[in-house]
Scaffold this motif. Structure first.
Motif, PDB file in Angstrom:
ATOM      1  N   GLY A  44      53.301  57.792  49.447  1.00 28.15           N
ATOM      2  CA  GLY A  44      54.724  57.967  49.175  1.00 28.15           C
ATOM      3  C   GLY A  44      55.598  57.657  50.379  1.00 28.15           C
ATOM      4  O   GLY A  44      56.648  58.251  50.551  1.00 28.15           O
ATOM      5  N   CYS A  45      55.138  56.734  51.202  1.00 30.95           N
ATOM      6  CA  CYS A  45      55.867  56.356  52.416  1.00 30.95           C
ATOM      7  C   CYS A  45      56.629  55.060  52.174  1.00 30.95           C
ATOM      8  O   CYS A  45      56.316  54.295  51.285  1.00 30.95           O
ATOM      9  CB  CYS A  45      54.902  56.125  53.577  1.00 30.95           C
ATOM     10  N   ASP A  46      57.594  54.834  53.022  1.00 30.51           N
ATOM     11  CA  ASP A  46      58.318  53.577  53.002  1.00 30.51           C
ATOM     12  C   ASP A  46      57.421  52.472  53.558  1.00 30.51           C
ATOM     13  O   ASP A  46      56.750  52.673  54.568  1.00 30.51           O
ATOM     14  CB  ASP A  46      59.584  53.714  53.848  1.00 30.51           C
ATOM     15  N   LEU A  47      57.410  51.324  52.922  1.00 32.30           N
ATOM     16  CA  LEU A  47      56.553  50.220  53.358  1.00 32.30           C
ATOM     17  C   LEU A  47      56.891  49.776  54.778  1.00 32.30           C
ATOM     18  O   LEU A  47      56.003  49.450  55.559  1.00 32.30           O
ATOM     19  CB  LEU A  47      56.673  49.036  52.395  1.00 32.30           C
ATOM     20  N   THR A  48      58.163  49.809  55.128  1.00 31.07           N
ATOM     21  CA  THR A  48      58.567  49.414  56.480  1.00 31.07           C
ATOM     22  C   THR A  48      57.959  50.344  57.517  1.00 31.07           C
ATOM     23  O   THR A  48      57.421  49.897  58.532  1.00 31.07           O
ATOM     24  CB  THR A  48      60.100  49.418  56.600  1.00 31.07           C
ATOM     25  N   ASP A  49      58.024  51.652  57.264  1.00 32.33           N
ATOM     26  CA  ASP A  49      57.447  52.624  58.207  1.00 32.33           C
ATOM     27  C   ASP A  49      55.940  52.459  58.309  1.00 32.33           C
ATOM     28  O   ASP A  49      55.371  52.497  59.400  1.00 32.33           O
ATOM     29  CB  ASP A  49      57.789  54.058  57.788  1.00 32.33           C
ATOM     30  N   THR A  50      55.282  52.277  57.182  1.00 32.26           N
ATOM     31  CA  THR A  50      53.833  52.086  57.168  1.00 32.26           C
ATOM     32  C   THR A  50      53.448  50.836  57.943  1.00 32.26           C
ATOM     33  O   THR A  50      52.495  50.841  58.715  1.00 32.26           O
ATOM     34  CB  THR A  50      53.323  51.965  55.716  1.00 32.26           C
ATOM     35  N   SER A  51      54.187  49.779  57.750  1.00 23.74           N
ATOM     36  CA  SER A  51      53.894  48.521  58.438  1.00 23.74           C
ATOM     37  C   SER A  51      54.067  48.658  59.943  1.00 23.74           C
ATOM     38  O   SER A  51      53.230  48.192  60.715  1.00 23.74           O
ATOM     39  CB  SER A  51      54.799  47.412  57.910  1.00 23.74           C
ATOM     40  N   ILE A  52      55.148  49.292  60.352  1.00 24.30           N
ATOM     41  CA  ILE A  52      55.396  49.475  61.785  1.00 24.30           C
ATOM     42  C   ILE A  52      54.286  50.316  62.405  1.00 24.30           C
ATOM     43  O   ILE A  52      53.817  50.023  63.499  1.00 24.30           O
ATOM     44  CB  ILE A  52      56.785  50.088  62.020  1.00 24.30           C
ATOM     45  N   ASP A  53      53.837  51.342  61.700  1.00 23.97           N
ATOM     46  CA  ASP A  53      52.740  52.180  62.189  1.00 23.97           C
ATOM     47  C   ASP A  53      51.440  51.397  62.328  1.00 23.97           C
ATOM     48  O   ASP A  53      50.569  51.769  63.093  1.00 23.97           O
ATOM     49  CB  ASP A  53      52.515  53.385  61.268  1.00 23.97           C
ATOM     50  N   ASN A  54      51.303  50.317  61.567  1.00 25.33           N
ATOM     51  CA  ASN A  54      50.097  49.490  61.610  1.00 25.33           C
ATOM     52  C   ASN A  54      50.289  48.208  62.424  1.00 25.33           C
ATOM     53  O   ASN A  54      49.515  47.266  62.302  1.00 25.33           O
ATOM     54  CB  ASN A  54      49.639  49.144  60.192  1.00 25.33           C
ATOM     55  N   GLY A  55      51.330  48.160  63.239  1.00 21.93           N
ATOM     56  CA  GLY A  55      51.534  47.030  64.138  1.00 21.93           C
ATOM     57  C   GLY A  55      52.205  45.814  63.527  1.00 21.93           C
ATOM     58  O   GLY A  55      52.126  44.723  64.072  1.00 21.93           O
TER      59      GLY A  55
END
Length: 74
Positions: A44-55
């Motif tokens: 249930g996270c924002d895709l942008t936040d998830t992507s940034i967390d994964n580099g």
């Protein structure tokens, strides 16, 4: 979530090879893009936040979303 990536590995590679998705991909492969989408949906996270967390930067995410066809994700 490592289990999800293991499960995705074979089908993602087959899709990527059959549709030539990663030919011009310099940094982010199809499996990493698909994983980020699934991870964000499951948590249930924002895709942008998830992507940034994964580099993955916002600009790369934007390029990925605009340059890759949507059909492989279905």
């Amino acid at each position: 979530m490592k289990t999800v990536k293991k499960i995705l590995n074979k089908p993602a590679n087959e899709i990527s090879e059959s549709m030539n998705l990663d030919i011009n991909s310099k940094r982010i492969k199809f499996i990493d893009h698909a994983y980020a989408i699934i991870y964000s949906a499951l948590h249930g996270c924002d895709l942008t936040d998830t992507s940034i967390d994964n580099g993955i930067s916002r600009s790369w995410l934007s390029k990925l979303n605009s340059n890759k066809p949507y059909m492989p994700f279905i």
